[in-house]
Design a protein around this motif. Sequence first.
Motif, PDB file in Angstrom:
ATOM      1  N   PHE A  19       0.628  10.900   7.344  1.00  0.00           N
ATOM      2  CA  PHE A  19      -0.491  11.742   7.796  1.00  0.00           C
ATOM      3  C   PHE A  19      -1.796  11.300   7.120  1.00  0.00           C
ATOM      4  O   PHE A  19      -2.856  11.267   7.754  1.00  0.00           O
ATOM      5  CB  PHE A  19      -0.247  13.216   7.476  1.00  0.00           C
ATOM      6  N   HIS A  20      -1.705  10.988   5.819  1.00  0.00           N
ATOM      7  CA  HIS A  20      -2.898  10.477   5.133  1.00  0.00           C
ATOM      8  C   HIS A  20      -3.362   9.181   5.809  1.00  0.00           C
ATOM      9  O   HIS A  20      -4.547   9.001   6.085  1.00  0.00           O
ATOM     10  CB  HIS A  20      -2.593  10.197   3.654  1.00  0.00           C
ATOM     11  N   PHE A  21      -2.406   8.279   6.086  1.00  0.00           N
ATOM     12  CA  PHE A  21      -2.745   7.004   6.729  1.00  0.00           C
ATOM     13  C   PHE A  21      -3.430   7.239   8.064  1.00  0.00           C
ATOM     14  O   PHE A  21      -4.462   6.651   8.365  1.00  0.00           O
ATOM     15  CB  PHE A  21      -1.483   6.168   6.992  1.00  0.00           C
ATOM     16  N   ALA A  42      -3.324   0.624  -0.231  1.00  0.00           N
ATOM     17  CA  ALA A  42      -4.074   0.774  -1.491  1.00  0.00           C
ATOM     18  C   ALA A  42      -4.560   2.210  -1.714  1.00  0.00           C
ATOM     19  O   ALA A  42      -4.875   2.589  -2.840  1.00  0.00           O
ATOM     20  CB  ALA A  42      -5.245  -0.194  -1.520  1.00  0.00           C
ATOM     21  N   THR A  43      -4.633   3.013  -0.642  1.00  0.00           N
ATOM     22  CA  THR A  43      -5.069   4.408  -0.808  1.00  0.00           C
ATOM     23  C   THR A  43      -3.913   5.305  -1.288  1.00  0.00           C
ATOM     24  O   THR A  43      -4.148   6.436  -1.696  1.00  0.00           O
ATOM     25  CB  THR A  43      -5.612   5.023   0.511  1.00  0.00           C
ATOM     26  N   LYS A  44      -2.701   4.784  -1.225  1.00  0.00           N
ATOM     27  CA  LYS A  44      -1.518   5.585  -1.604  1.00  0.00           C
ATOM     28  C   LYS A  44      -1.586   6.015  -3.059  1.00  0.00           C
ATOM     29  O   LYS A  44      -1.776   5.180  -3.943  1.00  0.00           O
ATOM     30  CB  LYS A  44      -0.256   4.747  -1.424  1.00  0.00           C
ATOM     31  N   GLU A  50     -11.675   8.440  -4.228  1.00  0.00           N
ATOM     32  CA  GLU A  50     -11.347   7.047  -4.555  1.00  0.00           C
ATOM     33  C   GLU A  50     -10.783   6.349  -3.308  1.00  0.00           C
ATOM     34  O   GLU A  50     -11.070   5.178  -3.050  1.00  0.00           O
ATOM     35  CB  GLU A  50     -10.320   6.981  -5.694  1.00  0.00           C
ATOM     36  N   SER A  51      -9.986   7.093  -2.538  1.00  0.00           N
ATOM     37  CA  SER A  51      -9.435   6.520  -1.294  1.00  0.00           C
ATOM     38  C   SER A  51     -10.556   6.227  -0.305  1.00  0.00           C
ATOM     39  O   SER A  51     -10.543   5.192   0.378  1.00  0.00           O
ATOM     40  CB  SER A  51      -8.443   7.497  -0.653  1.00  0.00           C
ATOM     41  N   LEU A  52     -11.537   7.143  -0.232  1.00  0.00           N
ATOM     42  CA  LEU A  52     -12.666   6.913   0.679  1.00  0.00           C
ATOM     43  C   LEU A  52     -13.379   5.613   0.301  1.00  0.00           C
ATOM     44  O   LEU A  52     -13.730   4.811   1.184  1.00  0.00           O
ATOM     45  CB  LEU A  52     -13.645   8.092   0.631  1.00  0.00           C
ATOM     46  N   LYS A  77     -11.941  13.634   6.923  1.00  0.00           N
ATOM     47  CA  LYS A  77     -10.589  13.068   6.765  1.00  0.00           C
ATOM     48  C   LYS A  77      -9.604  14.175   6.410  1.00  0.00           C
ATOM     49  O   LYS A  77      -8.489  14.255   6.928  1.00  0.00           O
ATOM     50  CB  LYS A  77     -10.588  11.977   5.692  1.00  0.00           C
ATOM     51  N   ASN A  78     -10.040  15.065   5.499  1.00  0.00           N
ATOM     52  CA  ASN A  78      -9.130  16.130   5.065  1.00  0.00           C
ATOM     53  C   ASN A  78      -8.794  17.083   6.210  1.00  0.00           C
ATOM     54  O   ASN A  78      -7.645  17.522   6.349  1.00  0.00           O
ATOM     55  CB  ASN A  78      -9.728  16.902   3.894  1.00  0.00           C
ATOM     56  N   ALA A  79      -9.785  17.362   7.041  1.00  0.00           N
ATOM     57  CA  ALA A  79      -9.528  18.251   8.182  1.00  0.00           C
ATOM     58  C   ALA A  79      -8.490  17.616   9.110  1.00  0.00           C
ATOM     59  O   ALA A  79      -7.584  18.298   9.613  1.00  0.00           O
ATOM     60  CB  ALA A  79     -10.827  18.517   8.938  1.00  0.00           C
ATOM     61  N   ARG A  80      -8.610  16.309   9.313  1.00  0.00           N
ATOM     62  CA  ARG A  80      -7.644  15.626  10.187  1.00  0.00           C
ATOM     63  C   ARG A  80      -6.251  15.625   9.549  1.00  0.00           C
ATOM     64  O   ARG A  80      -5.235  15.823  10.211  1.00  0.00           O
ATOM     65  CB  ARG A  80      -8.105  14.191  10.481  1.00  0.00           C
ATOM     66  N   TYR A  81      -6.221  15.394   8.244  1.00  0.00           N
ATOM     67  CA  TYR A  81      -4.941  15.408   7.527  1.00  0.00           C
ATOM     68  C   TYR A  81      -4.284  16.788   7.664  1.00  0.00           C
ATOM     69  O   TYR A  81      -3.100  16.903   7.980  1.00  0.00           O
ATOM     70  CB  TYR A  81      -5.162  15.052   6.052  1.00  0.00           C
ATOM     71  N   LEU A  82      -5.074  17.830   7.443  1.00  0.00           N
ATOM     72  CA  LEU A  82      -4.512  19.188   7.495  1.00  0.00           C
ATOM     73  C   LEU A  82      -4.035  19.561   8.892  1.00  0.00           C
ATOM     74  O   LEU A  82      -3.077  20.323   9.046  1.00  0.00           O
ATOM     75  CB  LEU A  82      -5.537  20.207   6.988  1.00  0.00           C
TER      76      LEU A  82
END
Length: 220
Positions: A19-21, A42-44, A50-52, A77-82
């Motif tokens: 989901f993060h990906f 690398a964002t894992k 920091e991922s942004l 990004k967080n809204a999409r993840y949620l």
Amino acid sequence: MIRCCIFDLDGVVVDTARFHFEAWASLALDLGFRLTAQAAEATKGVGRMESLDIVLRAGGLEGRFSPEEKQRLADEKNARYLAFAAHMTPADVLPGVGAFLEELRHCGVKRALGSASKNAGAILDRCDLRRRFDAVVDGTQVSKAKPDPEVFLKGAEALGMNPAVCVVFEDAAAGIEAAARAGMRSVGVGAGAPLGRASMRIASFEGFTFEKLCREIDDI
Ligand code: BG6
Ligand code: MG
């Protein structure tokens, strides 16, 4: 002697790494580029801002956005993840995790969560996992992102455990490095998990037991 197991959340306890990906990949597409698998990897394990930075660098966009714009991108990004995570239920806990956590309880081994995610609490509640952990440390309680050892050291401290008796379960290179810097042993989780400084790797928790863990790494 292993007296405490510390678990990363995303990609170890639940399958939220994808989901993060997907959220980062769709944001990248909106910004005009396709996120490579390498940049996504690398964002894992790494914190949201920091991922942004990793994502923007991958698209050659570093330095293009003001702090306010970056905050907006991270919020998006967080809204999409949620939106992806909103449908999660206890059935989304990865195979074998529940049995392993129960075995640890039975053996008197403490269980902590050590996650970079600020959403960890919400995910634990959705999946009815909170009661499975003796301590929870998440992205709302740490100031330094993995590979800094802060999150794992706080987990051990909350349970009064020396790092030497803790084992960390991680799917990300940054997390395995953080465990090593904390003075803890670690297990890479996932068939493709980077081994780095981990003591061993398991494809999943299915069929994995505390006895196997002790046999593999307790005399290292
Ligand atoms: C980690 C994930 O667990 O949490 C990363 O592996 C994520 O992909 C990080 O960026 C921060 O998560 P959140 O939910 O606070 O954006
Ligand atoms: Mg992870």
